[in-house]
Design a protein around this motif. Structure first.
Motif, short mmCIF file in Angstrom:
data_model
loop_
_atom_site.label_atom_id
_atom_site.label_comp_id
_atom_site.label_asym_id
_atom_site.label_seq_id
_atom_site.Cartn_x
_atom_site.Cartn_y
_atom_site.Cartn_z
N ARG A 24 0.83 -1.20 0.00
CA ARG A 24 0.00 0.00 0.00
C ARG A 24 0.87 1.26 0.00
N GLN A 28 1.47 4.21 -3.07
CA GLN A 28 1.26 5.64 -2.85
C GLN A 28 2.52 6.46 -3.10
N ARG A 207 -5.42 -7.19 4.64
CA ARG A 207 -5.51 -6.10 3.66
C ARG A 207 -6.39 -4.97 4.19
N ASP A 211 -5.11 -1.12 5.07
CA ASP A 211 -5.80 0.06 4.54
C ASP A 211 -6.15 1.05 5.65
N LEU A 214 -3.01 2.86 6.77
CA LEU A 214 -2.62 3.89 5.81
C LEU A 214 -3.50 5.13 5.95
#
Length: 279
Positions: A24, A28, A207, A211, A214
């Motif tokens: 992730r 980004q 996952r 998320d 993040l």
């Protein structure tokens, strides 16, 4: 925090949540310095994201290895964000654990994390803006049978995060504490998964957890507890601990049955990508 081009140090990157978090962050546009003992897993991630990942093989319980991490940070010009995610867990009744196993768990989950943070703080202070992210656990707020030593380590990490946040309130370094609940990663034995299934405890996909982490980093959210009803139990345990005592007392026979079945497997702590992968 702007993740693109941010220089982020991540410990415990080779575990279930850690590997997804690497994906992730790289997606980004972040530049990562990964710290861990599983060289093969770290090399694999570096090959997937060439130019974005640097590696430091280190055992954070060793002073010399912690200094090597600091040297690596200096060599890349500093760091904007440190994510303390290394740790181990052990599912077992306390009386069945060895003194060495308890010492190893506390040494990595608490002592090494504090010592590495101590070394990195001067480098974080040099940045116009910086984040220190400690990945904790729901078990850092709710003591759960079968995880006494692990809970002790996560309670300590939560208290450390709170105190350090207040200590750095007049600085440009922000301290975040993120507490996942049960997560489906390799660190949880088959007995833990079976126990959670019987107790109807939800286990998150790594996952989804990555998320949430993040998003918390981007929003600079100081505290985040994942999962429902775990968020409610955290509040209840703080306000009405006897109520939680009564609820967990009903679960105790199930916990003891699975903890005893897991006794031999749990004798050896399992490395994990982040503290709080269980809860």
């Amino acid at each position: 925090m702007q993740v693109r081009d941010a220089r982020i140090l991540l410990t415990g990157a080779s575990g279930g949540i850690g590997q997804v978090l690497v994906e992730r962050l790289c997606a980004q546009g972040a530049r990562l310095l990964l710290v861990g003992r599983d060289g093969i897993a770290l090399q694999s991630m570096a090959q997937r994201f060439p130019g974005q990942i640097s590696l430091v093989g280190a055992d954070l319980t060793r002073a010399a290895d912690r200094l090597r991490v600091v040297d690596a940070v200096r060599s890349q010009g500093g760091v904007d964000c440190v994510i303390n995610a290394a740790g181990i867990n052990q599912f077992s009744l306390l009386e069945q654990q060895s003194e060495d196993a308890i010492a190893r768990l506390i040494e990595l989950n608490v002592t090494a994390t504090l010592q590495l943070t101590h070394l990195l703080l001067p480098l974080l202070r040099q940045q116009p803006q910086a984040l220190l992210v400690n990945l904790g656990s729901t078990f850092g707020s709710i003591g759960f049978p079968g995880f006494a030593a692990y809970c002790a380590s996560k309670f300590a990490l939560r208290g450390f995060s709170e105190a350090l946040r207040r200590e750095l309130a007049d600085s440009r370094v922000k301290v975040l504490y993120i507490a996942p609940r049960a997560t489906r990663t390799a660190m949880n034995s088959a007995q833990v998964v079976a126990m959670n299934d019987e107790l109807k405890v939800e286990m998150d996909d790594p996952r989804e957890v990555a998320d949430e982490i993040l998003r918390a980093i981007v929003r600079e959210r100081e505290e985040l507890y994942l999962g429902w009803p775990e968020k409610l139990f955290v509040r209840l345990n703080g306000l009405l601990p006897r109520l939680v005592d009564q609820a967990l007392r009903k679960q105790l026979p199930v916990v003891k049955r699975f903890a005893d079945a897991d006794r031999h497997a749990a004798a050896t702590p399992v490395c994990k990508s982040q503290p709080g992968e269980h809860r």
